[in-house]
Design a protein around this motif. Sequence first.
Motif, PDB file in Angstrom:
ATOM      1  N   THR A 318       0.817  -1.209   0.000  1.00 57.95           N
ATOM      2  CA  THR A 318       0.000   0.000   0.000  1.00 57.95           C
ATOM      3  C   THR A 318       0.853   1.262   0.000  1.00 57.95           C
ATOM      4  N   VAL A 319       2.022   1.199   0.627  1.00 56.16           N
ATOM      5  CA  VAL A 319       2.951   2.335   0.618  1.00 56.16           C
ATOM      6  C   VAL A 319       3.778   2.316  -0.663  1.00 56.16           C
ATOM      7  N   LEU A 320       4.194   1.124  -1.082  1.00 53.05           N
ATOM      8  CA  LEU A 320       5.013   0.981  -2.283  1.00 53.05           C
ATOM      9  C   LEU A 320       4.325   1.579  -3.508  1.00 53.05           C
ATOM     10  N   ALA A 321       3.006   1.468  -3.545  1.00 49.71           N
ATOM     11  CA  ALA A 321       2.253   1.976  -4.691  1.00 49.71           C
ATOM     12  C   ALA A 321       2.317   3.490  -4.814  1.00 49.71           C
ATOM     13  N   GLN A 322       2.706   4.182  -3.734  1.00 46.92           N
ATOM     14  CA  GLN A 322       2.766   5.645  -3.759  1.00 46.92           C
ATOM     15  C   GLN A 322       4.134   6.176  -4.193  1.00 46.92           C
ATOM     16  N   LEU A 323       5.090   5.288  -4.427  1.00 49.28           N
ATOM     17  CA  LEU A 323       6.465   5.698  -4.698  1.00 49.28           C
ATOM     18  C   LEU A 323       6.734   5.690  -6.196  1.00 49.28           C
ATOM     19  N   GLY A 324       6.770   6.879  -6.793  1.00 59.68           N
ATOM     20  CA  GLY A 324       6.871   6.986  -8.242  1.00 59.68           C
ATOM     21  C   GLY A 324       8.271   6.914  -8.794  1.00 59.68           C
ATOM     22  N   ASN A 325       9.284   7.293  -8.026  1.00 53.21           N
ATOM     23  CA  ASN A 325      10.676   7.266  -8.491  1.00 53.21           C
ATOM     24  C   ASN A 325      11.412   6.140  -7.772  1.00 53.21           C
ATOM     25  N   ARG A 326      11.952   5.198  -8.545  1.00 47.34           N
ATOM     26  CA  ARG A 326      12.581   4.030  -7.919  1.00 47.34           C
ATOM     27  C   ARG A 326      13.986   3.823  -8.470  1.00 47.34           C
ATOM     28  N   VAL A 327      14.914   3.647  -7.558  1.00 47.76           N
ATOM     29  CA  VAL A 327      16.297   3.345  -7.899  1.00 47.76           C
ATOM     30  C   VAL A 327      16.609   1.961  -7.348  1.00 47.76           C
ATOM     31  N   GLN A 328      16.931   1.032  -8.259  1.00 48.06           N
ATOM     32  CA  GLN A 328      17.166  -0.346  -7.865  1.00 48.06           C
ATOM     33  C   GLN A 328      18.622  -0.729  -8.082  1.00 48.06           C
ATOM     34  N   HIS A 329      19.357  -0.907  -6.994  1.00 42.88           N
ATOM     35  CA  HIS A 329      20.712  -1.437  -7.076  1.00 42.88           C
ATOM     36  C   HIS A 329      20.652  -2.958  -7.087  1.00 42.88           C
ATOM     37  N   ALA A 330      21.796  -3.578  -7.133  1.00 38.90           N
ATOM     38  CA  ALA A 330      21.865  -5.039  -7.235  1.00 38.90           C
ATOM     39  C   ALA A 330      21.247  -5.707  -6.013  1.00 38.90           C
ATOM     40  N   LEU A 331      20.551  -6.819  -6.266  1.00 39.98           N
ATOM     41  CA  LEU A 331      20.011  -7.651  -5.204  1.00 39.98           C
ATOM     42  C   LEU A 331      20.602  -9.056  -5.321  1.00 39.98           C
ATOM     43  N   ARG A 332      20.697  -9.736  -4.211  1.00 41.37           N
ATOM     44  CA  ARG A 332      21.178 -11.115  -4.204  1.00 41.37           C
ATOM     45  C   ARG A 332      19.975 -12.063  -4.214  1.00 41.37           C
ATOM     46  N   ALA A 333      20.134 -13.222  -4.826  1.00 41.75           N
ATOM     47  CA  ALA A 333      19.034 -14.179  -4.944  1.00 41.75           C
ATOM     48  C   ALA A 333      19.515 -15.571  -4.560  1.00 41.75           C
ATOM     49  N   TYR A 334      19.984 -15.707  -3.323  1.00 46.09           N
ATOM     50  CA  TYR A 334      20.510 -16.984  -2.854  1.00 46.09           C
ATOM     51  C   TYR A 334      19.440 -17.818  -2.134  1.00 46.09           C
ATOM     52  N   THR A 335      18.464 -17.178  -1.533  1.00 44.17           N
ATOM     53  CA  THR A 335      17.429 -17.880  -0.778  1.00 44.17           C
ATOM     54  C   THR A 335      16.075 -17.648  -1.457  1.00 44.17           C
ATOM     55  N   PRO A 336      15.069 -18.468  -1.135  1.00 45.42           N
ATOM     56  CA  PRO A 336      13.736 -18.260  -1.724  1.00 45.42           C
ATOM     57  C   PRO A 336      13.170 -16.865  -1.458  1.00 45.42           C
ATOM     58  N   ARG A 337      13.382 -16.341  -0.240  1.00 44.84           N
ATOM     59  CA  ARG A 337      12.873 -15.002   0.047  1.00 44.84           C
ATOM     60  C   ARG A 337      13.583 -13.961  -0.797  1.00 44.84           C
ATOM     61  N   GLU A 338      14.901 -14.102  -0.987  1.00 47.21           N
ATOM     62  CA  GLU A 338      15.644 -13.161  -1.808  1.00 47.21           C
ATOM     63  C   GLU A 338      15.208 -13.251  -3.272  1.00 47.21           C
ATOM     64  N   GLN A 339      14.932 -14.460  -3.756  1.00 45.40           N
ATOM     65  CA  GLN A 339      14.447 -14.614  -5.124  1.00 45.40           C
ATOM     66  C   GLN A 339      13.089 -13.941  -5.302  1.00 45.40           C
ATOM     67  N   LYS A 340      12.248 -14.057  -4.276  1.00 44.50           N
ATOM     68  CA  LYS A 340      10.953 -13.377  -4.326  1.00 44.50           C
ATOM     69  C   LYS A 340      11.133 -11.869  -4.362  1.00 44.50           C
ATOM     70  N   ALA A 341      12.103 -11.356  -3.589  1.00 43.83           N
ATOM     71  CA  ALA A 341      12.357  -9.914  -3.563  1.00 43.83           C
ATOM     72  C   ALA A 341      12.827  -9.421  -4.923  1.00 43.83           C
ATOM     73  N   VAL A 342      13.712 -10.186  -5.570  1.00 44.19           N
ATOM     74  CA  VAL A 342      14.204  -9.783  -6.890  1.00 44.19           C
ATOM     75  C   VAL A 342      13.062  -9.784  -7.902  1.00 44.19           C
ATOM     76  N   LYS A 343      12.220 -10.815  -7.839  1.00 41.85           N
ATOM     77  CA  LYS A 343      11.086 -10.877  -8.762  1.00 41.85           C
ATOM     78  C   LYS A 343      10.133  -9.707  -8.540  1.00 41.85           C
ATOM     79  N   THR A 344       9.897  -9.371  -7.271  1.00 40.20           N
ATOM     80  CA  THR A 344       9.035  -8.230  -6.963  1.00 40.20           C
ATOM     81  C   THR A 344       9.607  -6.944  -7.532  1.00 40.20           C
ATOM     82  N   ALA A 345      10.914  -6.752  -7.348  1.00 41.31           N
ATOM     83  CA  ALA A 345      11.560  -5.549  -7.883  1.00 41.31           C
ATOM     84  C   ALA A 345      11.503  -5.528  -9.403  1.00 41.31           C
ATOM     85  N   ALA A 346      11.749  -6.686 -10.036  1.00 47.72           N
ATOM     86  CA  ALA A 346      11.742  -6.744 -11.504  1.00 47.72           C
ATOM     87  C   ALA A 346      10.354  -6.455 -12.062  1.00 47.72           C
TER      88      ALA A 346
END
Length: 394
Positions: A318-346
């Motif tokens: 609900t807060v994320l939807a209000q953020l219009g400018n996004r800067v995404q640096h590198a994320l790690r995807a070693y665990t299932p939660r991290e893979q979910k985070a990368v997919k969400t960012a992508a």
Amino acid sequence: MTAEDSIFIGASRHNDDSYQRAERLLLKYANRHGLITGATGTGKTVTLQILAEGFSNAGVPVFCADIKGDLSGIAMPGEPKEALTNRAAAIKLEPYEFQQFPVIFWDLFGEKGHPIRATVSEMGPLLLSRLMDLSEAQEGVLNIAFRIADEEGLLLLDLKDLQALLANISERADDISKRYGNVNKQSVGAIQRSLLVLEQQGGAHFFGEPALRIADLMRTERDGRGVVSVLAADRLMMNPRLYATFLLWLLSELFEELPEIGDPEKPKLVFFFDEAHLLFDEAPKALVERVEQVVRLIRSKGVGVYFVTQNPLDVPETVLAQLGNRVQHALRAYTPREQKAVKTAADTFRPNPEFDCFEAITQLGVGEERWCRFLRQGHKVDRPMERTIQHEDT
């Protein structure tokens, strides 16, 4: 480097790694809030610093927390180094010059900057309950205490005032329960013990007078540059709940005191919320709703809010939807939660047939980022554009 209507943040590259174009954040859209995310060591702090310096040069005051002591360096000009010179040449940053910026240092404990204080009344029962981690029943008693203070004209300036009020409520518990519902002495005692812990953790330095004036954060120098207010937060981070509660209180004060101005040509103030996950960790629903409301409405007050955190999943949707400018640096995807985070960012970026966004985010180097913003062509605003860019790593 700042143009009249935008901030230079880096340069995008072609697939062969050659220079493509300069990338800028349009000041007109800077109050549409933002998100800076990425794993440790990928350049989030440098991005924050570049944006803070750019806003200052554009005449926009900035407030940010210095958790690791990295941001305080903007008060002094840098020194030339070969790596910096090479990077500036690669992204065609001209002229490349070192600056010092107008800075005011603040500290809740009054050790490394001007002391910041707020009264207990200004903090309010919702934030105090979050700060002391009260139960639902205890939060209800605290709300009754604030109601009684309003009805009887009692000043709640510091923790001693609140302690005295709670002691009085405990003595009058039977009479008060008849008007407002059950007020038992056990709940009052639990709140008093929580206040004692808060006082021992340094809360007594924060609550009291004189209270911080919002005008103190919205200052410009005689040369037109915005003043950067830096909160010394290295010691404050030893109490993450106090850190998060203080910044949310400050954001709420901005929302309540500033007038409506619509969409200005540039923000009146930019607020960076570093380690934003601390705000939402185990936060009750009422508090998350309060954050969402403030972020949603404070844009029309001319304030831009930028959350800085390692994982985009740290911020509720609900807060994320209000953020219009996004800067995404590198994320790690070693665990299932991290893979979910990368997919969400992508998934927050528009599909680009030239590359796989999921793979690109995991392969970005230090000082590289994916970023989404509004690009102006001529006098029209085109659709949001996304590119991989390099910024000046200072």
